[in-house]
Design an enzyme around this catalytic site. Structure first.
Site, short mmCIF file in Angstrom:
data_model
loop_
_atom_site.label_atom_id
_atom_site.label_comp_id
_atom_site.label_asym_id
_atom_site.label_seq_id
_atom_site.Cartn_x
_atom_site.Cartn_y
_atom_site.Cartn_z
N GLY A 1 0.82 -1.70 0.14
CA GLY A 1 -0.04 0.03 -0.13
C GLY A 1 1.02 1.16 -0.22
CB THR A 2 4.21 1.78 1.56
OG1 THR A 2 3.84 1.61 3.03
CG2 THR A 2 5.12 3.18 1.78
CG ASN B 1 -3.71 3.29 10.51
OD1 ASN B 1 -3.51 4.88 9.62
ND2 ASN B 1 -1.75 3.71 10.68
CD GLN C 1 -6.36 0.22 8.62
OE1 GLN C 1 -6.80 -0.71 9.22
NE2 GLN C 1 -5.19 -0.55 8.74
CB SER D 1 -2.17 -3.23 1.75
OG SER D 1 -1.01 -3.91 1.98
CB ALA D 2 -2.84 -8.00 0.20
CG HIS D 3 -0.72 -6.50 5.68
ND1 HIS D 3 -0.08 -5.89 4.71
CD2 HIS D 3 -0.91 -5.99 6.29
CE1 HIS D 3 0.05 -5.11 5.21
NE2 HIS D 3 -0.74 -4.51 5.79
CB THR E 1 10.34 -10.63 -11.66
OG1 THR E 1 11.97 -9.82 -12.79
CG2 THR E 1 9.48 -11.65 -11.71
CB CYS F 1 4.10 1.80 9.98
SG CYS F 1 2.49 0.86 9.22
N1 PLP Z 1 -2.48 2.56 4.62
C1 PLP Z 1 -3.26 3.16 5.81
C2 PLP Z 1 -4.33 2.97 6.47
C3 PLP Z 1 -2.27 1.55 6.93
O1 PLP Z 1 -3.13 1.04 7.30
C4 PLP Z 1 -1.22 1.31 5.74
C5 PLP Z 1 -0.68 -0.16 6.44
O2 PLP Z 1 -0.46 0.01 7.71
C6 PLP Z 1 -0.22 1.78 4.76
C7 PLP Z 1 -1.21 2.43 3.88
C8 PLP Z 1 0.30 1.22 4.55
O3 PLP Z 1 0.50 0.18 3.86
P1 PLP Z 1 1.65 -1.40 3.23
O4 PLP Z 1 1.49 -1.84 4.94
O5 PLP Z 1 0.67 -2.69 2.05
O6 PLP Z 1 2.77 -1.09 2.70
#
Ligand code: PLP
Length: 357
Positions: free
Chosen positions: A49-50, A129, A157, A177-179, A215, A304
């Protein structure tokens, strides 16, 4: 698993092993597009996601002649630090006011938008988040359209937890973001509404239709699509379960600690997150450590930022007393009421112990 063992070709290769991998990626893209109601051509897989947030913010300034970005002080660092990384000779950043519960002050947003007719990108997260406050994408998006501004929402989120109909939703860019929906870590995606175009952040090969070199992470992409498929298909049942866990935990905490307060918006809130300011204990780190020993995984901010030793930028921006332990609990479909009873029991023990100490 088959994509880690049998189908291991490089999707850019033209031989049969490569073609099998390519087919898996394009099928995954179609699955994600079908759930979000957009064209597969509007989706790009990224490492997370970042990366997707970075690509939009930096790309909007570089490629879309955006000279002003309106955002908020409680965005995830993926957006906040991207704003800092922009070339400030080319773009100015303005912050919209927030209500103490984390809701965007929409009157202020209108006021900011109306002040200038320069090319503007509004970047506001769908759900925060840490405290869960949610914006109404439709309302904010329509306001942006009214003033001719582009609209990016960090939906990391909420993808897989809420319905998205990109055919009608007035957003130009979203990220996932998949996780966050039980998929693998290290894979995300970016949606860019057609005909908008952003050039790559990562340079190299022609992968992802020349928008994101490197890749492809085939098992990540397939895993993301499968996880989203499950999350969307079972969304209503999961949502009911998780919502009931969140309100159960809030009720148990209120009973056990009448002085506890909850951060974020009560009525408009992401149902997977509960952020609570607990009384008594001055030391959130010690409390988290004791909970960890009990096998309870909670946090004091976003994962993070954990370990950075700094108070949460979200709570600080909202004027929350950060000398109290502010804990964030997240819930998933796998949690149970018994687990919540256990967490509250352990909190009582730890906070009680600190009081008598
Ligand atoms: N944006 C939000 C609101 C998030 O909660 C997160 C991850 O916690 C991210 C972006 C970043 O996603 P990623 O961990 O896949 O880089």
């Amino acid at each position: 698993m088959p994509y880690l063992t049998d189908i291991y070709g490089n999707a850019s290769s033209t031989h049969q092993f490569g073609r099998a991998a390519r087919a898996a990626i394009e099928t995954a893209r179609k699955t994600v597009a079908a759930h979000l109601h957009c064209s597969p051509m509007e989706l790009y897989f990224t490492s997370c996601g970042t990366e997707a947030d970075n690509m939009i913010i930096l790309g909007a300034v570089r490629d879309l002649q955006v000279t002003r970005i309106i955002s908020s002080a409680i965005e995830h660092h993926a957006v906040g630090h991207s704003l800092e990384a922009c070339d400030h000779d080319k773009v100015k950043i303005e912050m919209v006011r927030l209500h103490p519960n984390g809701q965007v002050d929409l009157d202020h947003l209108r006021e900011l938008l109306g002040r200038s007719d320069e090319k503007t990108l509004v970047s506001l997260m769908h759900a925060n988040n840490e405290i869960g406050s949610l914006i109404d994408l439709e309302e904010v998006g329509n306001t942006c359209r009214e003033f001719g501004a582009l609209f990016h929402s960090d939906t990391v989120q909420t993808i897989g937890h809420y319905e998205f109909d990109l055919a009608t939703l007035p957003v130009d860019f979203i990220t996932g973001s998949a996780h966050k929906f039980h998929g693998p870590k290290g894979i995300g995606f970016l949606y860019i509404r057609r005909p908008l175009q952003i050039s790559p952040l990562i340079h190299g090969g022609a992968q992802e239709r020349s928008k994101r070199a490197g890749t492809e992470n085939i098992y990540g992409i397939v895993g993301l699509a499968k996880a989203l498929d499950i999350a969307c298909t079972e969304m209503a049942a999961h949502r009911r379960h998780v919502e009931s866990l969140k309100s159960y935990m809030a009720e148990k905490i209120r009973e056990a600690f009448p002085e506890a307060t909850f951060n974020g918006c009560k009525d408009r809130s992401l149902y997977t997150v509960l952020n609570v300011s607990l009384p008594l204990s001055p030391n959130a780190d010690m409390l988290l450590f004791l909970l960890d020993i009990d096998g309870i995984a909670a946090s004091a901010g976003s994962a993070c930022s954990s370990g950075s030793n700094q108070a949460s930028h979200v709570l600080t921006a909202l004027g929350v007393d950060t000398s109290r332990p502010n804990l964030r609990f997240s819930f998933s479909k796998f949690n149970t009421r018994q687990e919540i009873d256990y967490v509250v029991e352990r909190l009582k023990v730890h906070l009680g112990a600190e009081v008598s100490a």
